[in-house]
Design an enzyme around this catalytic site. Sequence first.
Site, mmCIF file in Angstrom:
data_model
loop_
_atom_site.group_PDB
_atom_site.id
_atom_site.type_symbol
_atom_site.label_atom_id
_atom_site.label_comp_id
_atom_site.label_asym_id
_atom_site.label_seq_id
_atom_site.Cartn_x
_atom_site.Cartn_y
_atom_site.Cartn_z
ATOM 1 N N GLY A 8 0.844 -1.192 0.000
ATOM 2 C CA GLY A 8 0.000 0.000 0.000
ATOM 3 C C GLY A 8 0.880 1.242 0.000
ATOM 4 O O GLY A 8 0.544 2.250 0.621
ATOM 5 N N THR A 88 -7.828 -2.063 7.801
ATOM 6 C CA THR A 88 -9.074 -2.241 8.547
ATOM 7 C C THR A 88 -10.165 -2.817 7.645
ATOM 8 O O THR A 88 -9.914 -3.173 6.502
ATOM 9 C CB THR A 88 -9.538 -0.912 9.153
ATOM 10 O OG1 THR A 88 -9.717 0.051 8.106
ATOM 11 C CG2 THR A 88 -8.505 -0.381 10.136
ATOM 12 N N ASN A 112 -5.781 -0.224 15.082
ATOM 13 C CA ASN A 112 -5.275 1.141 15.242
ATOM 14 C C ASN A 112 -3.843 1.061 15.756
ATOM 15 O O ASN A 112 -3.578 0.453 16.787
ATOM 16 C CB ASN A 112 -6.149 1.925 16.214
ATOM 17 C CG ASN A 112 -5.814 3.401 16.233
ATOM 18 O OD1 ASN A 112 -4.698 3.793 16.535
ATOM 19 N ND2 ASN A 112 -6.794 4.226 15.911
ATOM 20 N N HIS A 143 -14.222 10.787 11.477
ATOM 21 C CA HIS A 143 -13.135 10.661 10.518
ATOM 22 C C HIS A 143 -13.381 11.550 9.304
ATOM 23 O O HIS A 143 -14.481 12.070 9.117
ATOM 24 C CB HIS A 143 -12.963 9.205 10.072
ATOM 25 C CG HIS A 143 -12.291 8.341 11.090
ATOM 26 N ND1 HIS A 143 -12.993 7.680 12.067
ATOM 27 C CD2 HIS A 143 -10.984 8.048 11.294
ATOM 28 C CE1 HIS A 143 -12.142 7.008 12.830
ATOM 29 N NE2 HIS A 143 -10.923 7.208 12.385
ATOM 30 N N LYS A 147 -13.016 8.404 4.275
ATOM 31 C CA LYS A 147 -12.883 7.097 4.925
ATOM 32 C C LYS A 147 -14.010 6.194 4.467
ATOM 33 O O LYS A 147 -15.186 6.573 4.517
ATOM 34 C CB LYS A 147 -12.891 7.232 6.445
ATOM 35 C CG LYS A 147 -12.663 5.899 7.161
ATOM 36 C CD LYS A 147 -12.443 6.098 8.641
ATOM 37 C CE LYS A 147 -12.272 4.768 9.371
ATOM 38 N NZ LYS A 147 -11.115 3.984 8.865
#
Length: 250
Positions: A8, A88, A112, A143, A147
Amino acid sequence: MMNIILHGCNGKMGKTLQRIIAQDPDLTVSAGIDSFIGEEPVPFKFYMSSVDCDAKGDVVIDFSHHEAIEDLLRFCVNSKLPVVIATTALSDEDLEKISKASEEIPVFRSANMSLGINVLSKLIKAAVPVLEDDFNIEIIEKHHCKKIDSPSGTALLLAAAINEATEEKKEYIYGRHSKDDNCKLSEIGIHAVRGGSIPGEHTVIFAGPDEVIELTHTVYSKEVFARGALKAAKFIVTKGNGLYSMEDMV
C-alpha cells in the site's frame, strides 16, 4: 538496517511511512506494492501486486485494502516474512486467514496503530467493571470524508475492549434512528461521523444517573499511525511465529 516492504506504498499512509523511514538511518524501503501507480515514481522496487513481488526484506508493513489480504498473507508465508497488518474493514474470514498464517510466520495486527488508543483501551477495561451496572456506554467516532469503512476499526476495537471487561456481553447498536429505542444497559451504541479532513477522533461515553464520564482520543496527524506501525515492525522482527497485538507491545 531493517529492510521494509510497504504494502500500500502509494496510499496516504504509505507515503507518510516513506517520509518517516527516510529520516531514520536504520530503516530503508526495499520494495513497495500497490494496485495503482502514484503520481511520482518511487525510489525503490515497485510491484502492482504481492503475487509478482520477488523482493527481499526483513518485514512487511501493510496499509492497503482488505481485498488484498489473502494474496499478501500467501506472499508473506511463502517468503517467511513477518508482517504488520494495519488494514481495517477485515471480515471474520480475513481474521481467520490471518490467524492461520500466524502459525507459520510472526503476524502483528491492530485496528489502530496509535499507542494512545491502546492505552485508552486499557483505561476502558479498568472503568467498565465499576460502571457497567448503572451506566450506558456509547462510542462516537469521527473521521475524514473519504474514509470508506464505517464504523471504524478502532471503534470496534474499543467496543471489543468493553465487552472483554463486562460480566455479560453487550449488543452493538449502530446508530440510534429507531423511534422506540430505549437505550438499554445491555447495548453499546456506536456512531460514525464523516466530514472534512478529520484524521480521527474516538470518544467513549459512560452516561449514568446524574453524571457522565467521557474518554476521548484525538489524532492530529497520520504520522501517529506510521510511527506506531514502525514500532510494531521493530517489535515483530524479534518474535517467533504467532499472532501479536498492541497489548503485547505496550
